[in-house]
Design an enzyme around this catalytic site. Structure first.
Site, PDB file in Angstrom:
ATOM      1  N   SER A  48      12.840  66.867  11.565  1.00  0.00           N
ATOM      2  CA  SER A  48      12.678  66.658  10.076  1.00  0.00           C
ATOM      3  C   SER A  48      12.777  65.383   9.579  1.00  0.00           C
ATOM      4  O   SER A  48      13.449  64.486  10.026  1.00  0.00           O
ATOM      5  CB  SER A  48      13.896  67.650   9.465  1.00  0.00           C
ATOM      6  OG  SER A  48      13.876  69.080  10.141  1.00  0.00           O
ATOM      7  N   HIS A  92      28.894  90.730  28.011  1.00  0.00           N
ATOM      8  CA  HIS A  92      28.695  89.124  28.222  1.00  0.00           C
ATOM      9  C   HIS A  92      27.998  89.193  29.570  1.00  0.00           C
ATOM     10  O   HIS A  92      28.590  89.557  30.746  1.00  0.00           O
ATOM     11  CB  HIS A  92      29.911  88.335  28.200  1.00  0.00           C
ATOM     12  CG  HIS A  92      29.700  87.056  28.236  1.00  0.00           C
ATOM     13  ND1 HIS A  92      30.381  86.238  29.172  1.00  0.00           N
ATOM     14  CD2 HIS A  92      28.446  86.201  27.662  1.00  0.00           C
ATOM     15  CE1 HIS A  92      29.996  84.728  29.073  1.00  0.00           C
ATOM     16  NE2 HIS A  92      28.896  84.854  28.203  1.00  0.00           N
ATOM     17  N   GLU A  94      27.148  85.686  31.897  1.00  0.00           N
ATOM     18  CA  GLU A  94      27.158  84.395  32.121  1.00  0.00           C
ATOM     19  C   GLU A  94      26.354  84.196  33.286  1.00  0.00           C
ATOM     20  O   GLU A  94      26.667  85.060  34.383  1.00  0.00           O
ATOM     21  CB  GLU A  94      28.401  83.747  31.910  1.00  0.00           C
ATOM     22  CG  GLU A  94      28.370  82.369  32.463  1.00  0.00           C
ATOM     23  CD  GLU A  94      27.340  81.291  31.463  1.00  0.00           C
ATOM     24  OE1 GLU A  94      27.652  81.096  30.604  1.00  0.00           O
ATOM     25  OE2 GLU A  94      26.436  80.854  32.482  1.00  0.00           O
ATOM     26  N   GLU A 109      22.146  80.365  20.635  1.00  0.00           N
ATOM     27  CA  GLU A 109      22.852  78.843  20.671  1.00  0.00           C
ATOM     28  C   GLU A 109      21.524  77.931  20.272  1.00  0.00           C
ATOM     29  O   GLU A 109      21.129  77.917  19.052  1.00  0.00           O
ATOM     30  CB  GLU A 109      23.685  78.945  21.386  1.00  0.00           C
ATOM     31  CG  GLU A 109      24.603  77.826  21.475  1.00  0.00           C
ATOM     32  CD  GLU A 109      25.751  77.274  22.596  1.00  0.00           C
ATOM     33  OE1 GLU A 109      26.740  77.094  22.692  1.00  0.00           O
ATOM     34  OE2 GLU A 109      25.018  77.400  23.589  1.00  0.00           O
ATOM     35  N   GLU A 140      32.163  75.544  19.983  1.00  0.00           N
ATOM     36  CA  GLU A 140      32.834  75.177  21.351  1.00  0.00           C
ATOM     37  C   GLU A 140      33.073  73.791  21.463  1.00  0.00           C
ATOM     38  O   GLU A 140      34.194  73.534  22.145  1.00  0.00           O
ATOM     39  CB  GLU A 140      31.992  75.992  22.544  1.00  0.00           C
ATOM     40  CG  GLU A 140      30.712  75.183  22.608  1.00  0.00           C
ATOM     41  CD  GLU A 140      29.844  75.736  23.887  1.00  0.00           C
ATOM     42  OE1 GLU A 140      30.336  76.496  24.835  1.00  0.00           O
ATOM     43  OE2 GLU A 140      28.611  75.423  24.003  1.00  0.00           O
TER      44      GLU A 140
HETATM   45  C1  NOJ Z   1      28.806  78.384  27.102  1.00  0.00           C
HETATM   46  C2  NOJ Z   1      28.481  79.436  25.799  1.00  0.00           C
HETATM   47  O1  NOJ Z   1      27.840  78.496  24.819  1.00  0.00           O
HETATM   48  C3  NOJ Z   1      29.806  79.790  25.237  1.00  0.00           C
HETATM   49  O2  NOJ Z   1      29.714  80.448  24.268  1.00  0.00           O
HETATM   50  C4  NOJ Z   1      30.386  80.671  26.593  1.00  0.00           C
HETATM   51  O3  NOJ Z   1      31.854  80.851  26.158  1.00  0.00           O
HETATM   52  C5  NOJ Z   1      30.605  79.752  27.780  1.00  0.00           C
HETATM   53  N1  NOJ Z   1      29.271  79.036  28.096  1.00  0.00           N
HETATM   54  C6  NOJ Z   1      30.911  80.705  29.145  1.00  0.00           C
HETATM   55  O4  NOJ Z   1      30.040  81.726  29.303  1.00  0.00           O
HETATM   56 CA    CA Z   2      26.763  76.326  24.858  1.00  0.00          CA
END
Ligand code: NOJ
Ligand code: CA
Length: 675
Positions: free
Chosen positions: A186, A367, A369, A455, A461
């Site tokens: 931007s 979740h 991951e 994200e 975080e």
């Molecule tokens: C990165 C993610 O952004 C976060 O939200 C998550 O807790 C961790 N990875 C573990 O999965």
């Molecule tokens: Ca992340």
């Protein structure tokens, strides 16, 4: 020299084009010109009659055929479009798509057909390539040659170009000092034009970033596949739209629906199961380092902890709960990344937890991951989603914290295909998705509304285990990353200085820094305001629930409705401040935040319904608040207001203000224990 060149291009174009070669926005203030020079296509853009993007090259370099030159005109046409469409959720449920289109048909000496399609709106433009390459069903794209040759320098905000992560800090640089950047990029010109370059409808193609070639001239740089080829596509293919949002104000960029308008309508037949919600979760404890994802003595996601979170959610009008670390495989995170998506941790009884959540009317957010191990995930995907659906789960957070195998990059065509596969598969099982470490949003939520949020920028975080996000990060995001689509930033930390974990025997450093050396760089009121500003249809209150229990400011989250109907960014400047209002039913939610300078906004309430009295519950920074020295000082006041009132919105350094406007005859949500 340059002047003569432009003139020559214009003359060649006039000679070469059969049919119209320019198109203006419906209100006439943005104009796009197309030209052919020695068989090479170019475009340029003017705003209010002044050059904005000067002659910029178009085309693709491919292995199989010449896709970039020897073109001649095969006719062109103009059309216009004006339609109001609706979506099941979004900042605005109803959106107007009004644009003019120029379609230029070209053919070249290799028999390649190219349609350059330009759509010009009152708030910017998009263009894309539609190719037909004869004699092959595979085209290897080596490069895209799209240029953005900006007519003047500007102040710009962007993150560096990177094909594997967007979790980078923003730079405030002259455009001419930007070597490479991820979009949205931007900027504000000296003439006061605000603009943002991005892309729309990114499907089966790599992401586009910008790379400087000279001065303020940029070319598209696509994320490569491991062999260096950028994309492998069919003989007939369309690229995503290359977009430039243009506005006379910074908030005009936020209020633009251009990215969504350039995406296809919803393809899902039934969307009743898709609904925005607020959530809490077993999450922040791991980031702070007082809990672990693995099933050891510090395990966060235990059955009893899950029950405690569900009870809290049910008692506080919070609709969903996330449990990270519920499954096996976390001990392989950062190594083999062998996560198991159907095997619960030994101390987490997922059947019991899902049943308990259902009995309390709380949605279970699953979740996954993956650690970036796409093959491992894709092998299990169908079974894992079917199993989840059978347990009544309708929401899933995914994560790709780790490199993808074989040298594949997150933002490459490989990554884009994978993220899309998860959305398609999840839709079959009526599951909504929130992706972390994702591909950036490009408006596909219109076509696939189960892709709720993601994200794709530095979120909360980072405050738990690094130097964290600077105060102005939150006044840059709304004008950059958030133009692309919703973000699961997870605002809502109340224990700003992490006082409540000091001395906790379970505390461990697991990432860059110990939490005891970290903090959140805002005031408490700003955390509330960001629930309004950072739009996410799945909106998380990030803190440990013990920091919320009995806290008067949690009333804002109880009252908040994540399913809004209408929104407007009211005032702001990039990197300085922002004020946004959203309406959900007959309630309004207002949020304003400032960078590290204190600021008072004069805010007319003309957005409220005329002739109605509202109770304004104002969550403000305390008189002595300051993000650096006194971040937790806040005050809550109530007053009756109407649409003819004006409020003074006082914000401390690094602070903000959140306001709930509830029609006077209604009650705000009761706190647990209230009658
Ligand atoms: C990165 C993610 O952004 C976060 O939200 C998550 O807790 C961790 N990875 C573990 O999965
Ligand atoms: Ca992340």
């Amino acid at each position: 020299m340059k002047r003569y060149f432009v003139l020559a291009v214009a003359l060649t174009a006039a000679a070469a084009c059969t049919g119209p070669s320019s198109v203006s926005s419906p209100d006439g203030h943005i104009k796009v010109d197309f030209a052919l020079s020695d068989g090479v296509p170019y475009y340029s853009v003017s705003v209010d009659g002044k050059p904005f993007i000067e002659q910029s090259r178009l085309g693709i370099a491919a292995a199989e055929s010449d896709l970039s030159g020897t073109f001649s005109s095969a006719g062109s046409s103009l059309s216009s479009h004006d339609e109001v469409w609706t979506q099941p959720w979004g900042e605005n449920k109803s959106i107007r798509d009004r644009h003019s289109e120029l379609r230029v048909n070209l053919k070249n000496g290799s028999g390649v057909k190219l349609a350059m399609v330009f759509r010009v709106f009152d708030d910017g433009l998009g263009f894309r390539y539609e190719y037909e390459v004869p004699g092959t069903d595979t085209v290897r794209v080596n490069d895209e040659l799209t240029e953005f040759n900006f007519a003047s320098d500007a102040r710009s905000w962007s993150i560096p170009g990177n094909f594997d992560t967007y979790e980078l800090t923003y730079r405030d640089l002259p455009l001419s000092a930007v070597e490479d950047a991820n979009t949205p990029v931007s900027f504000r010109t000296e003439d006061g034009i605000y603009a943002s370059v991005h892309e729309a409808a990114l499907v089966d193609y790599p992401e586009m970033t910008l790379r400087k070639t000279s001065g303020t001239r940029f070319t598209s740089a696509l994320a490569p596949l491991p062999d260096g080829v950028k994309a492998v596509v069919g003989g007939t293919f369309k690229t995503p739209w290359r977009t430039v949002q243009i506005s006379g104000s910074a908030v005009g960029l936020i209020n633009s629906a251009l990215i969504l308008n350039l995406n296809d309508p919803c393809v899902l037949e039934d969307t009743d199961w898709i609904r925005p919600m607020k959530y809490v979760g077993v999450w922040w404890g791991m980031h702070l380092g007082i809990n672990s994802w693995t099933a050891d003595a510090r395990h966060g996601a235990t059955t009893s902890e899950a029950f405690r979170y569900i009870d809290f959610a049910a008692a506080n009008n919070i609709e969903g709960v996330l449990f990270e670390g519920w499954n096996d495989g976390w001990d392989t995170w950062g190594a083999r990344q062998d996560f198991d998506f159907t095997s619960p941790a030994k101390d987490f009884d997922i059947r019991k937890v899902t049943q308990y959540a259902a009995s309390k009317g709380v949605s279970y957010i699953l979740h996954h991951e993956t650690g970036g191990n796409v093959p491992n995930y894709e092998r299990q995907l169908d079974t894992a989603l079917a199993w989840a659906a059978e347990m009544g789960i309708h929401a899933l957070k995914t994560g790709y914290a780790g490199g993808m195998p074989g040298g594949n990059l997150h933002h490459s065509q490989y990554g884009v295909r994978h993220y899309q596969k998860v959305i398609d598969e999840a839709a079959k099982y009526k599951i909504m998705v929130d992706a972390h470490e994702p591909i950036k949003p490009t408006g596909l939520r219109r076509t696939y509304p189960n892709f709720m949020t993601r994200e794709g920028a530095r979120g909360m975080e980072w405050n738990a285990w690094s130097d964290g996000n600077a105060p102005e990060h939150l006044e840059i995001l709304p004008y950059t990353r958030l133009l692309a689509g919703p973000m699961d930033y997870t605002p809502g930390t109340f224990d700003i200085l992490f006082e409540n974990i000091k001395g906790n025997p379970n505390l461990r450093q697991w990432n860059m820094k110990p939490a005891t050396e970290c903090r959140v760089h805002t005031t408490l009121a700003k955390q509330l305001a960001d629930w309004v500003i950072i739009y996410s249809p799945l909106q998380m209150a990030s803190d440990l629930i013990e920091n919320y229990e009995g806290h008067p400011a949690f009333r804002f989250f109880r009252d908040f409705d994540a399913d809004c109907d209408w929104s407007e960014a009211l005032q702001g400047e990039i990197g300085e401040y922002v004020a946004v209002v959203r309406r959900a039913g007959d309630r309004f939610f207002y949020g304003a935040t400032t960078d590290s300078s204190p600021r008072t906004l004069v805010q007319p309430l003309s957005f409220l319904e005329d002739g109605k009295d509202y109770t304004a519950v104002i969550y403000a920074d305390g008189e002595d608040a300051d993000w650096l020295t006194n971040p937790q000082s806040y005050e809550i006041t109530e007053r009756t207001v109407t649409s003819t009132d004006t409020l003074e919105v006082r914000m401390a350094a690094g602070g903000g203000q959140a306001i709930t406007f509830i029609p006077c005859h209604e009650q705000s949500e009761k706190a647990p224990g209230d009658d």
